[in-house]
Motif scaffolding. Structure first.
Motif, mmCIF file in Angstrom:
data_model
loop_
_atom_site.group_PDB
_atom_site.id
_atom_site.type_symbol
_atom_site.label_atom_id
_atom_site.label_comp_id
_atom_site.label_asym_id
_atom_site.label_seq_id
_atom_site.Cartn_x
_atom_site.Cartn_y
_atom_site.Cartn_z
ATOM 1 N N THR A 26 0.842 -1.199 0.000
ATOM 2 C CA THR A 26 0.000 0.000 0.000
ATOM 3 C C THR A 26 0.876 1.247 0.000
ATOM 4 N N GLN A 27 0.614 2.155 -0.933
ATOM 5 C CA GLN A 27 1.350 3.418 -0.978
ATOM 6 C C GLN A 27 0.864 4.334 0.137
ATOM 7 N N LEU A 28 1.798 4.885 0.892
ATOM 8 C CA LEU A 28 1.460 5.816 1.971
ATOM 9 C C LEU A 28 1.697 7.251 1.515
ATOM 10 N N TYR A 29 0.902 8.172 2.057
ATOM 11 C CA TYR A 29 1.022 9.588 1.707
ATOM 12 C C TYR A 29 1.030 10.426 2.982
ATOM 13 N N SER A 30 1.634 11.595 2.896
ATOM 14 C CA SER A 30 1.635 12.518 4.031
ATOM 15 C C SER A 30 1.136 13.883 3.569
ATOM 16 N N ASN A 31 0.502 14.618 4.495
ATOM 17 C CA ASN A 31 0.030 15.970 4.207
ATOM 18 C C ASN A 31 1.109 16.984 4.583
ATOM 19 N N ARG A 32 1.357 17.906 3.688
ATOM 20 C CA ARG A 32 2.349 18.946 3.964
ATOM 21 C C ARG A 32 1.677 20.312 3.836
ATOM 22 N N SER A 33 1.903 21.177 4.845
ATOM 23 C CA SER A 33 1.285 22.508 4.846
ATOM 24 C C SER A 33 2.297 23.556 4.391
ATOM 25 N N ASN A 34 1.906 24.386 3.426
ATOM 26 C CA ASN A 34 2.723 25.510 2.968
ATOM 27 C C ASN A 34 1.973 26.805 3.296
ATOM 28 N N ILE A 35 2.616 27.667 4.070
ATOM 29 C CA ILE A 35 1.966 28.926 4.489
ATOM 30 C C ILE A 35 2.573 30.104 3.722
ATOM 31 N N GLY A 36 1.703 30.934 3.168
ATOM 32 C CA GLY A 36 2.172 32.117 2.439
ATOM 33 C C GLY A 36 1.307 33.322 2.763
ATOM 34 N N TYR A 37 1.591 34.440 2.108
ATOM 35 C CA TYR A 37 0.831 35.670 2.364
ATOM 36 C C TYR A 37 0.482 36.302 1.026
ATOM 37 N N SER A 38 -0.807 36.647 0.883
ATOM 38 C CA SER A 38 -1.278 37.271 -0.341
ATOM 39 C C SER A 38 -1.510 38.759 -0.082
ATOM 40 N N PHE A 39 -0.865 39.619 -0.891
ATOM 41 C CA PHE A 39 -1.026 41.074 -0.741
ATOM 42 C C PHE A 39 -2.188 41.548 -1.596
ATOM 43 N N ILE A 75 1.556 -9.818 9.253
ATOM 44 C CA ILE A 75 1.916 -8.558 9.900
ATOM 45 C C ILE A 75 2.047 -7.463 8.859
ATOM 46 N N LYS A 76 2.042 -6.221 9.339
ATOM 47 C CA LYS A 76 2.275 -5.056 8.488
ATOM 48 C C LYS A 76 3.581 -4.387 8.911
ATOM 49 N N ALA A 77 4.327 -3.872 7.939
ATOM 50 C CA ALA A 77 5.573 -3.158 8.239
ATOM 51 C C ALA A 77 5.784 -2.094 7.175
ATOM 52 N N GLU A 78 6.310 -0.938 7.590
ATOM 53 C CA GLU A 78 6.527 0.155 6.659
ATOM 54 C C GLU A 78 7.907 0.062 6.028
ATOM 55 N N SER A 79 7.975 0.458 4.753
ATOM 56 C CA SER A 79 9.244 0.424 4.028
ATOM 57 C C SER A 79 10.267 1.318 4.717
ATOM 58 N N GLY A 80 11.532 0.907 4.640
ATOM 59 C CA GLY A 80 12.586 1.685 5.266
ATOM 60 C C GLY A 80 12.892 1.266 6.683
ATOM 61 N N THR A 81 12.007 0.444 7.288
ATOM 62 C CA THR A 81 12.275 -0.039 8.641
ATOM 63 C C THR A 81 13.115 -1.313 8.561
ATOM 64 N N ALA A 82 13.822 -1.616 9.638
ATOM 65 C CA ALA A 82 14.697 -2.793 9.659
ATOM 66 C C ALA A 82 13.898 -4.075 9.482
ATOM 67 N N ILE A 83 12.734 -4.156 10.115
ATOM 68 C CA ILE A 83 11.925 -5.371 10.026
ATOM 69 C C ILE A 83 11.415 -5.599 8.608
ATOM 70 N N CYS A 84 10.998 -4.501 7.931
ATOM 71 C CA CYS A 84 10.508 -4.608 6.557
ATOM 72 C C CYS A 84 11.628 -5.061 5.623
ATOM 73 N N ASP A 85 12.802 -4.474 5.774
ATOM 74 C CA ASP A 85 13.937 -4.840 4.925
ATOM 75 C C ASP A 85 14.312 -6.307 5.102
ATOM 76 N N LYS A 86 14.301 -6.793 6.340
ATOM 77 C CA LYS A 86 14.670 -8.191 6.588
ATOM 78 C C LYS A 86 13.644 -9.149 5.994
ATOM 79 N N LEU A 87 12.364 -8.820 6.163
ATOM 80 C CA LEU A 87 11.318 -9.701 5.643
ATOM 81 C C LEU A 87 11.310 -9.722 4.120
ATOM 82 N N LEU A 88 11.570 -8.572 3.496
ATOM 83 C CA LEU A 88 11.667 -8.533 2.038
ATOM 84 C C LEU A 88 12.839 -9.375 1.550
ATOM 85 N N GLN A 89 13.963 -9.320 2.274
ATOM 86 C CA GLN A 89 15.132 -10.105 1.896
ATOM 87 C C GLN A 89 14.842 -11.603 2.002
#
Length: 212
Positions: A26-39, A75-89
């Motif tokens: 499953t592809q995971l996504y994150s929300n990112r906030s960008n704050i600016g000012y309109s004149f 089980i579920k594991a996120e990519s980049g974690t040690a457990i995920c890398d070992k199980l993929l290997q």
């Protein structure tokens, strides 16, 4: 089967693992906030603006782990974690060590091709078989058992619907050879010709079922 869960690396006995299979990614996504000012065009008409953007944040894997003691766990594991890398290997190593079924059959045939074969029930060596005399009339499947050769059908009477042009090389040593001849219609007084140093097994074809 164990319950779907997230676990820590210390909870897994890697030495007891028999195999690991990736069930889902499953592809995971994150929300990112960008704050600016309109004149604005007038004094004090400006305003702060917050913009949300969605960005990829790695993947989440669902693993099916089978242990040597017969138990299993998902089980579920996120990519980049040690457990995920070992199980993929472990999963990749398991696939690399698997022998394709065709390769096993080929090796077995190479080891035994010089041995005298033993005919089993409904198995035919090379020869000419008359339908209605040697073999009952019907529709048949022919399966390669041993050796290398060919199978052909010789019909009593050529028609628009049926001709003698049925011929297949059978075996597993060459790419042009087949292991199965399916749904070969054999009427009374037709002939099945098996050529070569070969054994094939004959069985009745399953009826065609259409349910639209």
């Amino acid at each position: 089967m164990g319950i779907l869960s997230r676990i820590f690396e210390a909870d897994i006995d890697y030495d007891n693992i028999k195999s690991v299979t990736v069930l889902e990614t499953t592809q995971l996504y994150s929300n990112r906030s960008n704050i600016g000012y309109s004149f604005g065009s007038e004094k004090r008409s400006g305003r702060a603006i917050t913009m949300q953007s969605i960005e990829p944040a790695g993947s989440e894997y669902s693993f099916n782990i089978k242990f040597k003691d017969g138990s299993a766990k998902i089980i579920k594991a996120e990519s980049g974690t040690a457990i995920c890398d070992k199980l993929l290997q472990i999963s990749n190593d398991s696939k690399a060590n698997e022998k394709p079924k065709e390769a096993i059959v080929q090796k077995d045939f190479q080891n035994n091709k010089n041995q005298l074969p033993v005919l089993g029930k409904n198995q035919l060596p090379n020869g000419l078989y008359v339908i209605g005399k040697d073999i009952p009339a019907g529709t048949y499947d022919f399966k390669w058992i041993w050796g290398s050769g060919s199978l052909s059908r010789i019909v009593k009477e050529e028609t628009d619907e049926k001709s003698s042009y049925y011929f297949e090389y059978m075996g597993i040593e060459e790419k042009y050879q087949t292991r199965l001849c399916i749904n070969v219609k054999c009427d009374a007084e037709d002939q099945i010709k098996i050529d070569g140093n070969i054994i094939v097994e004959i069985s009745k074809s399953k009826p065609v079922v259409i349910d639209l």
